[in-house]
Scaffold this active site. Structure first.
Site, short mmCIF file in Angstrom:
data_model
loop_
_atom_site.label_atom_id
_atom_site.label_comp_id
_atom_site.label_asym_id
_atom_site.label_seq_id
_atom_site.Cartn_x
_atom_site.Cartn_y
_atom_site.Cartn_z
N ALA A 102 0.82 -1.21 0.00
CA ALA A 102 0.00 0.00 0.00
C ALA A 102 0.85 1.26 0.00
CB ALA A 102 -0.93 -0.02 1.21
N HIS A 103 0.16 2.42 -0.05
CA HIS A 103 0.87 3.69 -0.16
C HIS A 103 1.71 3.99 1.07
CE1 HIS A 103 -3.16 5.73 1.29
NE2 HIS A 103 -2.69 4.87 2.16
N ASN A 104 2.85 4.63 0.79
CA ASN A 104 3.80 5.11 1.81
C ASN A 104 4.54 4.00 2.56
OD1 ASN A 104 1.20 7.22 2.06
ND2 ASN A 104 3.18 8.16 1.70
#
Length: 346
Positions: free
Chosen positions: A244-246
């Site tokens: 997922a993001h980050n």
């Protein structure tokens, strides 16, 4: 595209490549690898697992790669190496016809933006799209049907198998291997709810990958919401993995199939996540952590080691009984606490 051909090497050349001890005819030519049982006189067999030692005496291989402790049992020419499995890995790339063929150039059906910058010996396959401002290093191979979004950068020697998507602004290091169907830099799962419906949060970060990264087929690495999603050097990611993001993953870590990592979690260096492992969001996993298959991690891990969760498979009748007991654990714990309070000495 140019039809792949099978490379051949002398046994002496292979020995030099591995820095292995050669015993036998160094001029013998070999055109591939095979198991001890299946190898013929033009193939190099290998013994990396003692389980297959029983097949060594009867092998028809031209030569065998093995550990020196098994040399006396080898009836044919041999290469001796302290780590034959590592040697096998290195030789497998020599005999890969995809890696030995010359580049195919830019296919007439490919769409390459006028301002894209392509290094030397770059290949762009049929129906691939290279958008504005893309940079491709020397020797990059973009397979059929791939899409490289605007402003993306891909380092030299990287290979994209057919139908890979690299979204805008993504940075990929040198010698990356991206397998078919993976998506690098798609939007992270970010939405705000107003009590009635969802409002999309624009994902403004990138994905930045180091050198020597490999991504399996149909895996997804989401771009950051504000900061970048970062994948370190020499990270190996299997098929059908969701990052997922980050998220940040440290150098030399490996993720097996179907791993899922929620947003903003940081995984350290030299970590190994088994198949189906799930990491909750906003966690920190320190260096040199191994999580066994199908485990769910909901808290940060601060000490190196092996971690597991869940229960192994059992007969359904036993599982149903255990499931009932699990629901009763809180009440059992309360009862035990009351008993200990009455009799502290047990």
């Amino acid at each position: 595209m140019t039809q792949p051909s099978t490379p051949t090497y002398t046994l002496a050349e292979l020995a030099e490549h591995l820095d292995a001890r050669l015993v036998g005819d160094g001029s013998r030519r070999l055109n591939g690898l095979a198991t001890l049982k299946d190898a013929g006189p033009d193939r190099l067999a290998f013994l990396t697992n003692p389980t297959y030692l029983k097949d060594l005496a009867a092998t028809a291989a031209g030569a065998v790669l093995l550990h020196p402790e098994h040399a006396a049992q080898c009836p044919v020419d041999r290469l001796e190496l302290d780590n034959p499995y590592l040697g096998y890995a290195k030789l497998s790339r020599l005999f890969d016809p995809l890696l030995s063929r010359p580049p195919g150039g830019i296919h007439p059906s490919a769409v390459v933006a006028d301002d894209a910058r392509l290094g030397e010996a770059v290949e762009v396959g049929p129906l691939a799209v290279v958008e504005a401002g893309v940079e491709l290093g020397d020797g990059v191979v973009v397979g059929p049907g791939c899409v490289i979004g605007a402003g993306a950068r891909i380092g030299r020697g990287s290979r994209l198998h057919p139908n890979v998507t690299v979204c805008h602004g993504v940075v990929i290091g040198e010698r990356a291997i991206l397998h078919s169907g993976c998506v690098i830099g798609g939007d992270g799962f970010g939405f705000a709810h107003d009590g009635d419906g969802w409002h999309k949060i624009a994902q403004l970060g990138r994905v930045v990958m180091g050198d020597d990264v490999e991504i399996g087929s149909c895996s997804s690495i989401d771009r950051g919401a504000l900061e970048d999603t970062r994948i370190g050097n020499d990270v190996k990611i299997d098929s059908q993995v969701q990052i997922a993001h980050n998220v940040q993953i440290g150098d030399h870590s490996a993720l097996a199939g179907c791993v899922g990592i929620a947003g903003s979690t940081r995984v350290g260096r030299y970590c190994m996540l088994g198949g189906g492992v799930g990491l909750a969001g906003h966690l920190t996993i320190c260096d040199r952590v191994q999580v066994t298959g199908m485990s769910l991690v909901t808290n940060s891990i601060e000490e190196p080691g092996v971690y597991s969760s869940g229960t192994g498979a059992m007969q359904n009748a036993q599982w149903r009984k255990n499931a009932v007991r699990f629901k009763q654990l809180d009440e059992i714990a309360r009862r035990l606490a009351r008993l200990e309070k009455r009799d502290p000495q047990g």
